[in-house]
Design an enzyme around this catalytic site. Structure first.
Site, mmCIF file in Angstrom:
data_model
loop_
_atom_site.group_PDB
_atom_site.id
_atom_site.type_symbol
_atom_site.label_atom_id
_atom_site.label_comp_id
_atom_site.label_asym_id
_atom_site.label_seq_id
_atom_site.Cartn_x
_atom_site.Cartn_y
_atom_site.Cartn_z
ATOM 1 N N GLY A 65 4.962 2.887 1.373
ATOM 2 C CA GLY A 65 5.931 3.137 0.531
ATOM 3 C C GLY A 65 5.596 2.641 -0.950
ATOM 4 N N SER A 96 0.832 -1.145 -0.123
ATOM 5 C CA SER A 96 0.152 0.143 -0.027
ATOM 6 C C SER A 96 0.903 1.050 -0.057
ATOM 7 C CB SER A 96 -0.638 -0.067 1.296
ATOM 8 O OG SER A 96 -0.068 0.254 2.371
ATOM 9 N N LYS A 97 0.252 2.326 -0.439
ATOM 10 C CA LYS A 97 0.954 3.574 -0.438
ATOM 11 C C LYS A 97 1.468 3.748 1.058
ATOM 12 C CE LYS A 97 0.865 6.652 -3.680
ATOM 13 N NZ LYS A 97 1.723 5.956 -4.550
ATOM 14 N N ARG A 98 0.885 3.477 1.942
ATOM 15 C CA ARG A 98 1.403 3.937 3.334
ATOM 16 C C ARG A 98 2.987 3.083 3.499
ATOM 17 N NH1 ARG A 98 -1.771 1.206 7.155
ATOM 18 N NH2 ARG A 98 -2.920 0.554 5.533
#
Ligand code: GLU
Length: 478
Positions: A255, A251-253
């Site tokens: 990275g 996920s974006k979280r």
């Protein structure tokens, strides 16, 4: 029967590599089978839709080289291809189920349902719908309607076990009590995910549903709906999760970069397709560099693995470098133009081609060429990295550069072989050779201690620039 696959993203943001892999597998498999590939936008969850993401998804897929026979932008006979435009179809299918007794109107209010759920949990029972509205009499229904309650529509879950056949996971049997009669149309008139997917997959004659394993929990509900509609369920293929390198969710979280970010950086699109596809299966040949044509030929659902896979950014980068090295330099030069600042990338084709050849072995993404441009087109006044300055300040550097300057000034043909030979000869006269000779020369002209072949740098810079830069370097040298 024509194989038909689909990719059905929700327009809730950029595609990450896990989603892109699903698109790639569906696309490859459709082509492998001489079938059709559909793009469908699942935008019924209005609160989660993000403006612009449909265009973004379409653009990223196209840049990857993935295309579809049917979709919101290209149309097709089973359209529309946005769920938000298919409301009448969902109603039609829901009516069919209502008429056949496979669905019913439910007038329960959210607070009642919530209270029942809590009570069930407190009793240690399953928190599923208790069937309160399953057998309402026409009078009861009329009463609710008169009271102004707009009903939802629930599916009547049959008492039999539900069997899901999955190509990767085999046969999985679900107990009907797990579900409870679930909502297919909400009171606001919108379909739920499970219902919309079945209506769409039926209406679009999808034969193979290849999607993330996260959806496996939905599949039994969908299979029940197929049976109720008297339609043979498609072949299900639930592929494992792609995790980030540390094993956490992609996920974006954490990275994880989106597909667009990789494309913007200039990863070779075929390398991305190759990498994403090989996250799920491997070629019996053991080959890892498999361009789309080979992937299409070789993809085999029976070779898809069941366990989660970790993303390996180094491998993706390596593959991209492999594809770039295999390009013809003309095509590379063209690609570079899309990724480099037009201010610093020359207009002339011959110069572009020289640059492409000079850096082809050295980059793993098209955008990576940017760092070499200042070596080919040095600024005036010239600037040097600290390492290059250190070399220039080494013993003999000034003397060496003076000798090289002189030799190059009077050189006849300005081509790499002649230039290198002249530098060698000048070095021999000055009593320096090898690294002692070439390092100061490289540092002087390129401003750096590493980079492309020196001959390429000299050729592309041209004589006047080289002489100017060597002159400026001498002022810094010992
Ligand atoms: N819209 C779903 C998603 O974005 C895909 C559903 C499906 O493939 O059945 O995850």
């Amino acid at each position: 029967m024509t194989v038909k696959t689909r990719f059905a993203p929700s327009p809730t943001g950029e595609l990450h590599l896990g989603n892109a892999r699903i698109a790639v597998l569906n696309w490859l498999y459709a082509q492998h089978s001489g079938g059709r590939f559909v793009l469908r936008i699942e935008d019924t969850d209005v609160d989660r839709n993000l403006p612009g993401s449909e265009d973004e998804i379409i653009e990223s897929l196209r840049r990857l080289g993935v295309d579809w026979e049917e979709g919101p932008d290209v149309g097709g006979e089973a359209g529309p291809y946005r769920q938000s435009e298919r409301a009448s179809l969902y109603r039609e299918y829901a009516d069919k189920l209502l008429k056949g007794g496979a669905a019913f109107h439910c007038y329960c209010q959210p607070d009642e349902l919530e209270a029942k759920k809590e009570a069930a949990i407190a009793r240690g029972a399953r928190a599923v719908y208790d069937g309160a509205c399953r057998h309402l009499t026409p009078d009861q229904e009329a009463g609710h309607r008169e009271a102004g309650i707009v009903p939802a529509i629930r599916f009547t879950v049959p008492a039999e076990q539900v069997v899901v056949n999955d190509v990767i996971r085999g046969t999985i049997v679900f107990d009907p009590e797990e579900f409870g009669d679930f909502v297919i149309m909400k009171s606001d008139g919108l379909p739920t995910y499970n219902f919309a997917v079945v209506v769409d997959d039926c209406g679009m004659a999808i034969t193979h549903v290849i999607r993330g394993v996260g959806h496996l929990a939905n599949t039994p509900r969908q299979v029940m709906l197929y049976h109720a509609l008297d339609v043979e369920p498609p072949t299900f293929v639930h592929v494992p999760h792609v995790l980030s390198p540390d094993g956490s969710g992609l996920s974006k979280r954490h990275g994880a970069r989106s597909l667009r970010e990789y494309l913007d950086e200039g990863y070779h699109p075929d390398a991305l397709v190759n990498y994403l596809s090989l996250l799920s299966w491997s070629s019996p040949s053991g080959d890892e560099v498999l361009p789309p044509e080979r992937l299409i030929e070789e993809i085999d659902l029976a070779r898809l693995g069941a366990s989660d896979v970790r993303m390996d950014p180094d491998k993706l980068e390596w593959l991209s470098g492999e594809y770039i090295r295999r390009m013809n330099p003309e095509a590379l030069a063209e690609r570079l133009a899309e990724h480099l600042d037009p201010e610093s990338y020359p207009d002339r084709d011959d110069q572009r081609l020289r640059i492409a050849r000079a850096i082809q072995e050295r980059i793993t993404a098209f955008g990576g060429a940017a760092r070499f441009l200042p070596q080919f087109y040095p600024p005036d006044p010239m600037s040097w990295t600290p390492e290059a300055l250190e070399v220039l300040q080494g013993p003999d550097a000034s003397r060496t550069l003076a000798a090289v300057h002189k030799a190059l000034e009077s050189l006849g043909d300005w081509n790499a072989d002649e230039i290198i030979a002249a530098i060698r000869a000048a070095g021999a006269e000055a009593g320096v050779k090898g690294k002692k000779l070439f390092m100061p020369v490289r540092a002087a002209v390129s401003g750096s201690t590493q980079g492309p072949e020196l001959g390429d740098i000299f050729e592309i810079q041209g004589r006047d620039t080289c002489l100017r830069v060597i002159e400026q370097a001498r002022a810094k040298a010992n």
